[in-house]
Design a protein around this motif. Structure first.
Motif, PDB file in Angstrom:
ATOM      1  N   ALA A 260       0.837  -1.206   0.000  1.00  0.00           N
ATOM      2  CA  ALA A 260       0.000   0.000   0.000  1.00  0.00           C
ATOM      3  C   ALA A 260       0.872   1.257   0.000  1.00  0.00           C
ATOM      4  N   GLY A 261       1.981   1.185  -0.714  1.00  0.00           N
ATOM      5  CA  GLY A 261       2.860   2.351  -0.877  1.00  0.00           C
ATOM      6  C   GLY A 261       3.860   2.559   0.241  1.00  0.00           C
ATOM      7  N   ALA A 262       3.767   1.780   1.330  1.00  0.00           N
ATOM      8  CA  ALA A 262       4.693   1.979   2.454  1.00  0.00           C
ATOM      9  C   ALA A 262       5.719   0.843   2.499  1.00  0.00           C
ATOM     10  N   ALA A 263       6.917   1.140   3.043  1.00  0.00           N
ATOM     11  CA  ALA A 263       7.959   0.110   3.140  1.00  0.00           C
ATOM     12  C   ALA A 263       7.463  -1.033   4.014  1.00  0.00           C
ATOM     13  N   SER A 264       7.668  -2.269   3.539  1.00  0.00           N
ATOM     14  CA  SER A 264       7.196  -3.419   4.322  1.00  0.00           C
ATOM     15  C   SER A 264       8.306  -4.430   4.583  1.00  0.00           C
ATOM     16  N   GLY A 265       9.526  -4.125   4.123  1.00  0.00           N
ATOM     17  CA  GLY A 265      10.635  -5.048   4.367  1.00  0.00           C
ATOM     18  C   GLY A 265      11.611  -5.008   3.217  1.00  0.00           C
ATOM     19  N   VAL A 266      12.413  -6.067   3.122  1.00  0.00           N
ATOM     20  CA  VAL A 266      13.398  -6.135   2.036  1.00  0.00           C
ATOM     21  C   VAL A 266      13.395  -7.530   1.425  1.00  0.00           C
ATOM     22  N   LEU A 267      13.771  -7.546   0.148  1.00  0.00           N
ATOM     23  CA  LEU A 267      14.007  -8.813  -0.545  1.00  0.00           C
ATOM     24  C   LEU A 267      15.520  -8.927  -0.709  1.00  0.00           C
ATOM     25  N   LEU A 268      16.088 -10.011  -0.188  1.00  0.00           N
ATOM     26  CA  LEU A 268      17.536 -10.184  -0.289  1.00  0.00           C
ATOM     27  C   LEU A 268      17.900 -10.774  -1.643  1.00  0.00           C
ATOM     28  N   ALA A 269      19.169 -10.579  -2.036  1.00  0.00           N
ATOM     29  CA  ALA A 269      19.628 -11.127  -3.315  1.00  0.00           C
ATOM     30  C   ALA A 269      19.515 -12.644  -3.310  1.00  0.00           C
ATOM     31  N   SER A 270      19.551 -13.245  -2.141  1.00  0.00           N
ATOM     32  CA  SER A 270      19.436 -14.706  -2.032  1.00  0.00           C
ATOM     33  C   SER A 270      18.007 -15.183  -2.269  1.00  0.00           C
ATOM     34  N   GLY A 271      17.061 -14.245  -2.318  1.00  0.00           N
ATOM     35  CA  GLY A 271      15.658 -14.606  -2.507  1.00  0.00           C
ATOM     36  C   GLY A 271      14.861 -14.578  -1.203  1.00  0.00           C
ATOM     37  N   GLU A 272      15.573 -14.500  -0.081  1.00  0.00           N
ATOM     38  CA  GLU A 272      14.881 -14.460   1.221  1.00  0.00           C
ATOM     39  C   GLU A 272      14.185 -13.101   1.398  1.00  0.00           C
ATOM     40  N   ARG A 273      13.007 -13.136   2.060  1.00  0.00           N
ATOM     41  CA  ARG A 273      12.311 -11.888   2.363  1.00  0.00           C
ATOM     42  C   ARG A 273      12.393 -11.617   3.861  1.00  0.00           C
ATOM     43  N   LEU A 274      12.647 -10.370   4.232  1.00  0.00           N
ATOM     44  CA  LEU A 274      12.597  -9.984   5.645  1.00  0.00           C
ATOM     45  C   LEU A 274      11.490  -8.946   5.779  1.00  0.00           C
ATOM     46  N   ARG A 275      10.527  -9.211   6.644  1.00  0.00           N
ATOM     47  CA  ARG A 275       9.460  -8.238   6.838  1.00  0.00           C
ATOM     48  C   ARG A 275       9.899  -7.212   7.873  1.00  0.00           C
ATOM     49  N   ALA A 276       9.451  -5.982   7.698  1.00  0.00           N
ATOM     50  CA  ALA A 276       9.832  -4.932   8.649  1.00  0.00           C
ATOM     51  C   ALA A 276       8.749  -3.864   8.717  1.00  0.00           C
ATOM     52  N   ASP A 277       8.681  -3.206   9.863  1.00  0.00           N
ATOM     53  CA  ASP A 277       7.773  -2.057   9.986  1.00  0.00           C
ATOM     54  C   ASP A 277       8.462  -0.794   9.479  1.00  0.00           C
ATOM     55  N   VAL A 278       9.796  -0.805   9.637  1.00  0.00           N
ATOM     56  CA  VAL A 278      10.584   0.363   9.225  1.00  0.00           C
ATOM     57  C   VAL A 278      11.837  -0.140   8.510  1.00  0.00           C
ATOM     58  N   VAL A 279      12.197   0.516   7.409  1.00  0.00           N
ATOM     59  CA  VAL A 279      13.449   0.205   6.712  1.00  0.00           C
ATOM     60  C   VAL A 279      14.318   1.467   6.735  1.00  0.00           C
ATOM     61  N   VAL A 280      15.590   1.294   7.110  1.00  0.00           N
ATOM     62  CA  VAL A 280      16.539   2.416   7.094  1.00  0.00           C
ATOM     63  C   VAL A 280      17.633   2.072   6.099  1.00  0.00           C
ATOM     64  N   ALA A 281      17.779   2.893   5.069  1.00  0.00           N
ATOM     65  CA  ALA A 281      18.803   2.607   4.047  1.00  0.00           C
ATOM     66  C   ALA A 281      20.053   3.426   4.327  1.00  0.00           C
ATOM     67  N   ASN A 282      21.150   2.714   4.540  1.00  0.00           N
ATOM     68  CA  ASN A 282      22.463   3.357   4.717  1.00  0.00           C
ATOM     69  C   ASN A 282      23.257   3.289   3.406  1.00  0.00           C
ATOM     70  N   ALA A 283      22.691   2.616   2.425  1.00  0.00           N
ATOM     71  CA  ALA A 283      23.347   2.527   1.115  1.00  0.00           C
ATOM     72  C   ALA A 283      23.285   3.894   0.443  1.00  0.00           C
ATOM     73  N   ASP A 284      24.128   4.080  -0.556  1.00  0.00           N
ATOM     74  CA  ASP A 284      24.158   5.322  -1.319  1.00  0.00           C
ATOM     75  C   ASP A 284      22.746   5.676  -1.818  1.00  0.00           C
ATOM     76  N   ALA A 285      22.359   6.943  -1.657  1.00  0.00           N
ATOM     77  CA  ALA A 285      20.991   7.346  -2.006  1.00  0.00           C
ATOM     78  C   ALA A 285      20.669   7.071  -3.476  1.00  0.00           C
ATOM     79  N   SER A 286      21.669   7.223  -4.369  1.00  0.00           N
ATOM     80  CA  SER A 286      21.396   6.951  -5.800  1.00  0.00           C
ATOM     81  C   SER A 286      21.037   5.490  -5.993  1.00  0.00           C
ATOM     82  N   HIS A 287      21.737   4.608  -5.320  1.00  0.00           N
ATOM     83  CA  HIS A 287      21.446   3.173  -5.399  1.00  0.00           C
ATOM     84  C   HIS A 287      20.035   2.899  -4.853  1.00  0.00           C
ATOM     85  N   VAL A 288      19.705   3.547  -3.748  1.00  0.00           N
ATOM     86  CA  VAL A 288      18.394   3.319  -3.122  1.00  0.00           C
ATOM     87  C   VAL A 288      17.277   3.719  -4.083  1.00  0.00           C
TER      88      VAL A 288
END
Ligand SMILES: Cc1cc2nc3c(=O)[nH]c(=O)nc-3n(C[C@H](O)[C@H](O)[C@H](O)COP(=O)(O)OP(=O)(O)OC[C@H]3O[C@@H](n4cnc5c(N)ncnc54)[C@H](O)[C@@H]3O)c2cc1C
Length: 496
Positions: A260-288
């Motif tokens: 519904a337009g809000a961050a709900s987690g991450v999909l890892l390159a391995s295919g695993e999904r991690l659910r989250a209420d909040v995601v904080v990206a420390n990666a380069d903003a252009s990459h994000v």
């Protein structure tokens, strides 16, 4: 308790993980690399017949140490065994005509040295400039560096509510122009111009507000961490883990998922999904914004900004001790503008005659007896194939440029080549590969233009539940600022 996923274990990611874990959140940090610390990197090398060398490959100077004291105090106290030692002088500056000045900590002593090295009146000029720079710092500290900024609307708000502060910051003025107004000696202006590079920028286009950087460096000191600055990152990592954060290295995030337009987690390159209420990206903003989550407006805004400069690094295991070498040494060229023309030009090119920065800590933990571990850094265009970039992987480029830098060191009074027993180059392309910084641009975007601070990616992203922390977002790069960005983001998220 919220489930928080942090993407990246640079200092900003680790610091926000420590703060959020300490306030009760369930934090998982996903780091693509096998090691943490991001740009705060380390190379260890055993050299036959000499012994073990340790090289910091990123930061070599800690400023605003209170930011780290605050971080550790908020998460459980100063870590056992972590030391910060104040450097005096902070740096030894050598100009093309041979004039040399030590930036000693004592203000009157520094001004007297400026008079002696650059001519009578230079100390007084610096004194006047410092008074102005202090006003800039006082005006910018709270509303700019320690608070979230959400975009150009904040500039309007500040203009209406704090006009005097905005006048001190002089948003329309460049650092170069401020230097011209206060400093008569071109070498002293060069010294000031160099602080634009602390944000990856060209002093001709960087805002006068960067006058706060030399002020802060002198007011709060320049610091070293015995054993190498990498130990600071390790201490933040340990704190995050002690407070319960789960650290997963070798774990690349492929996508930020949304519901519904809000961050709900991450999909890892391995295919695993991690659910989250909040995601904080420390990666380069252009990459994000280009690869991890669709945010077209934010990506377009980033594309309009000038990327920051990168760096070319030479690590040297040196046999013998070098007379006249300080911990930090800055060897200026005759023509500083030519350096910025090369780095930010179109086409860009490796700087033919760059400022040479040599860090050689006199620390037995990083070099064998009778030896020196040199970190040589010069400003460089970012890696890439488009305009404004250089293909640092071109055959022979890195090695021939390294040889050229050894020649320049000799020309500027540091003939070291015959004593080098091991060396390694780290190009902008290596930095990109190791840390995910797009093009190896150290600070994401540069601070060019009047509203640069307001156009930097904000800590609160346009995607609800997604926050940005680290050097490519607000308030900018450098260890203290990324730790401040962690403080801001932890404040925006709040305790569990
Ligand atoms: C050569 C050099 C010299 C410097 N000198 C100084 C100095 O003297 N003083 C100073 O204060 N600062 C200095 N800096 C700047 C300072 O190092 C940085 O501003 C700071 O370390 C950046 O921290 P960060 O939090 O932005 O994270 P970064 O260090 O940028 O780390 C980001 C992390 O995210 C990870 N990542 C990226 N994408 C993904 C993904 N998709 N999934 C999982 N993980 C991902 C990366 O692997 C990386 O570990 C220097 C930097 C360099 C390169």
């Amino acid at each position: 308790m919220s489930r928080v996923v942090v993407i990246g274990a640079g200092v900003g990611g680790l610091a926000v993980a420590a703060r959020l874990a300490a306030t009760g959140h369930a934090v998982t940090v996903c780091e693509a690399s096998d090691v943490v610390g991001g740009k705060l990197g380390l190379v260890e090398q055993e050299v036959d017949g000499l012994g073990a060398f340790r090289f910091d490959t990123g930061p070599s100077l800690v400023t605003m140490p209170h930011v780290f004291r605050d971080l550790f105090a908020a998460t459980g106290g100063w870590p056992d065994g972590l030391e910060l030692t104040r450097l005096d002088p902070i740096a030894r500056y050598r100009f093309a005509d041979g004039a040399t000045v030590d930036a000693v900590g004592d203000e009157a002593g520094f001004e007297a040295r400026l008079d002696a090295a650059l001519g009578e009146g230079s100390g007084a000029d610096w004194h006047d400039f410092t008074a102005r720079a202090e006003r800039v710092w006082q005006a910018s500290r709270g509303p700019f560096l320690e608070s979230a900024l959400d975009g150009p609307a904040d500039l309007v708000r500040l203009a209406l509510t704090r006009p005097r502060d905005l006048a001190a910051i002089a948003p329309g003025r460049s650092l170069r122009s401020l230097g011209r107004a206060h400093l008569r000696d071109p070498r002293l202006r060069m010294l000031l111009d160099r602080y634009a590079t602390y944000t990856g920028s060209d002093p001709r286009h960087a805002p006068a507000a960067l006058a706060a950087v030399p002020y802060v460096e002198r007011a709060y000191g320049g610091w070293y961490v015995p054993g190498g600055l990498v130990r600071l990152g390790e201490a933040v990592r340990d704190r995050a883990v002690e407070r319960g954060a789960v650290l997963r290295t070798g774990t690349r995030v492929a996508r930020i998922t949304t519901e519904a337009g809000a961050a709900s987690g991450v999909l890892l390159a391995s295919g695993e999904r991690l659910r989250a209420d909040v995601v904080v990206a420390n990666a380069d903003a252009s990459h994000v914004y280009r690869e991890l989550v669709p945010a077209p407006a934010a990506a377009r805004r980033l594309a309009r900004a000038t990327p920051s400069l990168s760096g070319f690094v030479l690590l040297l295991a040196v046999e013998g001790r070098t007379p006249g070498l300080a911990h930090h040494n800055v060897l200026f060229p005759a023509d500083y503008d030519a350096e910025f023309d090369a780095v930010f030009g179109n086409p860009a090119r490796p700087v033919p005659n760059p400022t040479l920065y040599v860090s050689a800590p006199d620390d037995p933990a990083v070099r064998p007896d009778g030896c020196e571990a040199w970190f040589v850094l010069v400003n460089a265009p970012r890696h890439g194939s488009g305009p404004g970039a250089v293909d640092w992987r071109a055959t022979g480029l890195a090695s021939s440029y390294a040889e050229h830098l050894l020649d320049l060191l000799a020309q500027r009074g540091l003939p070291v080549r015959d004593r080098v027993r091991w060396s390694r180059t780290l190009t902008p392309a290596d930095l990109e590969q190791r840390t995910g910084a797009v093009g190896g641009a150290i600070y994401g975007t540069s601070s060019h233009g009047a509203a640069a601070a307001f156009l930097r990616p904000a800590n609160r992203s346009p995607v609800p539940g997604l926050f940005l922390v680290g050097g490519s977002s607000h308030p900018g790069g450098g260890l203290p600022l990324v730790a401040l960005s962690a403080q801001i983001v932890a404040g925006l998220i709040g305790p569990a």
